[in-house]
Design a protein around this motif. Structure first.
Motif, mmCIF file in Angstrom:
data_model
loop_
_atom_site.group_PDB
_atom_site.id
_atom_site.type_symbol
_atom_site.label_atom_id
_atom_site.label_comp_id
_atom_site.label_asym_id
_atom_site.label_seq_id
_atom_site.Cartn_x
_atom_site.Cartn_y
_atom_site.Cartn_z
ATOM 1 N N VAL A 264 0.859 -1.186 0.000
ATOM 2 C CA VAL A 264 0.000 0.000 0.000
ATOM 3 C C VAL A 264 0.892 1.231 0.000
ATOM 4 N N PRO A 265 1.038 1.918 -1.123
ATOM 5 C CA PRO A 265 1.838 3.144 -1.161
ATOM 6 C C PRO A 265 1.199 4.236 -0.296
ATOM 7 N N VAL A 266 2.006 4.859 0.538
ATOM 8 C CA VAL A 266 1.501 5.893 1.435
ATOM 9 C C VAL A 266 2.376 7.129 1.299
ATOM 10 N N THR A 267 1.749 8.275 1.185
ATOM 11 C CA THR A 267 2.477 9.540 1.197
ATOM 12 C C THR A 267 2.181 10.262 2.503
ATOM 13 N N VAL A 268 3.194 10.948 3.011
ATOM 14 C CA VAL A 268 3.052 11.689 4.260
ATOM 15 C C VAL A 268 3.385 13.145 3.986
ATOM 16 N N GLU A 269 2.439 14.040 4.286
ATOM 17 C CA GLU A 269 2.636 15.475 4.084
ATOM 18 C C GLU A 269 2.490 16.192 5.422
ATOM 19 N N THR A 270 3.307 17.205 5.613
ATOM 20 C CA THR A 270 3.250 17.999 6.843
ATOM 21 C C THR A 270 3.125 19.468 6.481
ATOM 22 N N THR A 271 2.167 20.128 7.133
ATOM 23 C CA THR A 271 2.009 21.569 6.952
ATOM 24 C C THR A 271 2.182 22.250 8.307
ATOM 25 N N GLY A 272 2.586 23.494 8.271
ATOM 26 C CA GLY A 272 2.858 24.206 9.512
ATOM 27 C C GLY A 272 4.252 23.879 10.015
ATOM 28 N N ASP A 273 4.573 24.398 11.163
ATOM 29 C CA ASP A 273 5.893 24.200 11.762
ATOM 30 C C ASP A 273 5.822 23.057 12.772
ATOM 31 N N PRO A 274 6.439 21.907 12.470
ATOM 32 C CA PRO A 274 6.433 20.800 13.433
ATOM 33 C C PRO A 274 7.061 21.231 14.754
ATOM 34 N N ARG A 275 6.493 20.756 15.842
ATOM 35 C CA ARG A 275 6.976 21.116 17.175
ATOM 36 C C ARG A 275 6.697 19.956 18.124
ATOM 37 N N PRO A 276 7.382 19.925 19.251
ATOM 38 C CA PRO A 276 7.095 18.880 20.245
ATOM 39 C C PRO A 276 5.662 18.993 20.745
ATOM 40 N N LEU A 277 5.024 17.842 20.892
ATOM 41 C CA LEU A 277 3.640 17.789 21.348
ATOM 42 C C LEU A 277 3.576 17.092 22.701
ATOM 43 N N PRO A 278 2.518 17.343 23.482
ATOM 44 C CA PRO A 278 2.317 16.542 24.693
ATOM 45 C C PRO A 278 2.271 15.061 24.347
ATOM 46 N N VAL A 279 2.807 14.226 25.217
ATOM 47 C CA VAL A 279 2.937 12.801 24.917
ATOM 48 C C VAL A 279 1.587 12.189 24.561
ATOM 49 N N ALA A 280 0.538 12.503 25.314
ATOM 50 C CA ALA A 280 -0.773 11.911 25.053
ATOM 51 C C ALA A 280 -1.302 12.320 23.683
ATOM 52 N N VAL A 281 -1.099 13.585 23.312
ATOM 53 C CA VAL A 281 -1.564 14.071 22.017
ATOM 54 C C VAL A 281 -0.754 13.431 20.889
ATOM 55 N N ASP A 282 0.560 13.370 21.065
ATOM 56 C CA ASP A 282 1.420 12.776 20.047
ATOM 57 C C ASP A 282 1.056 11.313 19.813
ATOM 58 N N LEU A 283 0.837 10.586 20.888
ATOM 59 C CA LEU A 283 0.480 9.171 20.770
ATOM 60 C C LEU A 283 -0.885 9.006 20.117
ATOM 61 N N ALA A 284 -1.868 9.825 20.529
ATOM 62 C CA ALA A 284 -3.204 9.702 19.951
ATOM 63 C C ALA A 284 -3.189 10.019 18.456
ATOM 64 N N ALA A 285 -2.437 11.046 18.056
ATOM 65 C CA ALA A 285 -2.360 11.390 16.631
ATOM 66 C C ALA A 285 -1.746 10.239 15.833
ATOM 67 N N TYR A 286 -0.688 9.642 16.383
ATOM 68 C CA TYR A 286 -0.056 8.509 15.693
ATOM 69 C C TYR A 286 -1.010 7.330 15.594
ATOM 70 N N ARG A 287 -1.740 7.033 16.685
ATOM 71 C CA ARG A 287 -2.665 5.901 16.661
ATOM 72 C C ARG A 287 -3.804 6.118 15.664
ATOM 73 N N VAL A 288 -4.255 7.362 15.524
ATOM 74 C CA VAL A 288 -5.291 7.636 14.521
ATOM 75 C C VAL A 288 -4.765 7.302 13.129
ATOM 76 N N ALA A 289 -3.559 7.776 12.817
ATOM 77 C CA ALA A 289 -2.990 7.477 11.507
ATOM 78 C C ALA A 289 -2.766 5.978 11.342
#
Length: 375
Positions: A264-289
């Motif tokens: 399954v080919p997957v592309t990853v795009e990022t907009t805005g300025d990446p920054r450190p996130l709270p651990v719970a938010v970072d983990l939840a975002a990754y789990r959604v993806a």
């Protein structure tokens, strides 16, 4: 250690209370007698001393303390001594029994004590007669009621703490269960697809089958590493392997490679300025993806997928779209357990979640998670 310090502190407080009652009794008995026109005889003071000192063990031995204080107070009144500070010691002793012993035991002790004092009302040196029943009963009923109220309040607070601890434990177990579901579900879906490819190519193109088997080995290892990190929360005595990265948006590259190995080919795009996130938010975002891409593996058929991560002030968004056929969930699970898990993850952190067919075909998952800046 903490319990020992707490016991010493309680002993100290009870000792200070006993000394205070002793000082009040020795200094106040004679003036109390003068106000009542009754002379406080020499026999009064030893009884005052005994009653006050017995209070020092009221918390450790409430029933013996009450017995001693009640005997001293009854003898004091029977001998015709004036109402005085000795009754404060009696009040404290009754309260201690009600506050530190079961209600039934405290009620029996209070009834026996009241019966002993009632004898003074009728057969003492200067019995007050029936008119004295009310004040005598008040010196038992009032501290008993206060002590029972304190005990019930303390027990209610303890139950509340226990319920809260149980709720937190249940929430932790649910969180770990979701983590395990996401890790195992994604890993097994990728391994299944790669195994199907290997079986299909094994006879005709063994070199490509070997690549699929290599991808299976890599995917299973990564899934096991991630599962070990997750289960470290449950097995707290083990130290997390620092070489294994904690799941987060920084691992999207590895996730993309894993999906590419599964076809399954997957592309990853990022907009805005990446920054450190709270651990719970970072983990939840990754789990959604991760869960959205797992659904692509399971349901989309031959498809490509795109992951878009957007960093905005106070929020991060994750959008996953695919070009597959978007097979609907079974009728008995109209929303799918994966979608429900993603929605619960996001809404638990105060975010919003949306999933459904994309306007251009395929399927779209979108999550917005509020963030607090990490400094």
């Amino acid at each position: 250690m903490e319990r020992g310090r707490g016991d010493r502190r309680r002993w100290l407080l009870d000792g200070l209370l006993a000394l205070a009652l002793l000082a009040i009794g020795l200094a106040g008995t004679a003036p109390a007698g003068l106000n009542q026109g009754v002379h406080a005889g020499p026999v009064a003071y030893p009884l005052v001393v005994v009653a006050a000192l017995a209070v020092a063990v009221r918390r450790r031995f409430p029933l013996p303390a009450l017995t001693v204080v009640a005997a001293a107070a009854t003898a004091y009144l029977m001998l015709g001594q004036p109402y005085g500070p000795i009754l404060l010691s009696f009040f404290v002793a009754v309260y201690a029994v009600a506050a530190h012993r079961p209600v039934r035991t405290a009620a029996v002790a209070g009834a026996v004590t009241l019966a002993a004092l009632v004898g003074y009302v009728f057969v003492g040196v200067r019995p007050p007669g029936p008119v004295g029943l009310m004040p005598v009963a008040a010196w038992v009923v009032v501290p008993f009621a206060v002590g029972v109220a304190v005990r019930l309040s303390r027990e209610a607070a303890a139950r509340s703490r226990t319920d809260e601890a149980r709720r937190l434990a249940d929430a932790e177990r649910l969180r770990v269960a979701r983590e395990v579901h996401d890790v195992v579900g994604h890993g097994l879906a990728a391994i299944h697809l790669q195994a199907e490819v290997a079986l299909h190519l094994l006879a005709r193109r063994p070199e490509q089958a070997e690549a699929a088997l290599t991808a299976i080995s890599r995917t299973s290892k990564e899934a096991l590493d991630e599962l070990r990190v997750t289960l470290t929360v449950v097995r707290r005595e083990e130290v997390t392997d620092e070489r294994t990265p904690v799941p987060g948006l920084a691992q999207l590259g590895h996730l993309r490679e894993r999906l590419a190995g599964a076809g399954v080919p997957v592309t990853v795009e990022t907009t805005g300025d990446p920054r450190p996130l709270p651990v719970a938010v970072d983990l939840a975002a990754y789990r959604v993806a991760q869960e959205a891409l797992t659904n692509v593996l399971r349901h989309a058929g031959a498809a490509t997928a795109a992951v878009r991560v957007g960093y905005a002030p106070g929020a991060v968004t994750v959008e996953v779209t695919d070009t597959g056929r978007g097979r609907p969930a079974p009728a008995d699970r109209p929303t799918g357990s994966g979608l429900a898990g993603m929605r619960e993850r996001v809404t638990a952190l105060g975010g919003t979640f949306d999933a459904g067919p994309a306007a251009s075909g395929g399927f779209r998952v979108h999550a917005m998670l509020p963030t607090r800046e990490v400094t």
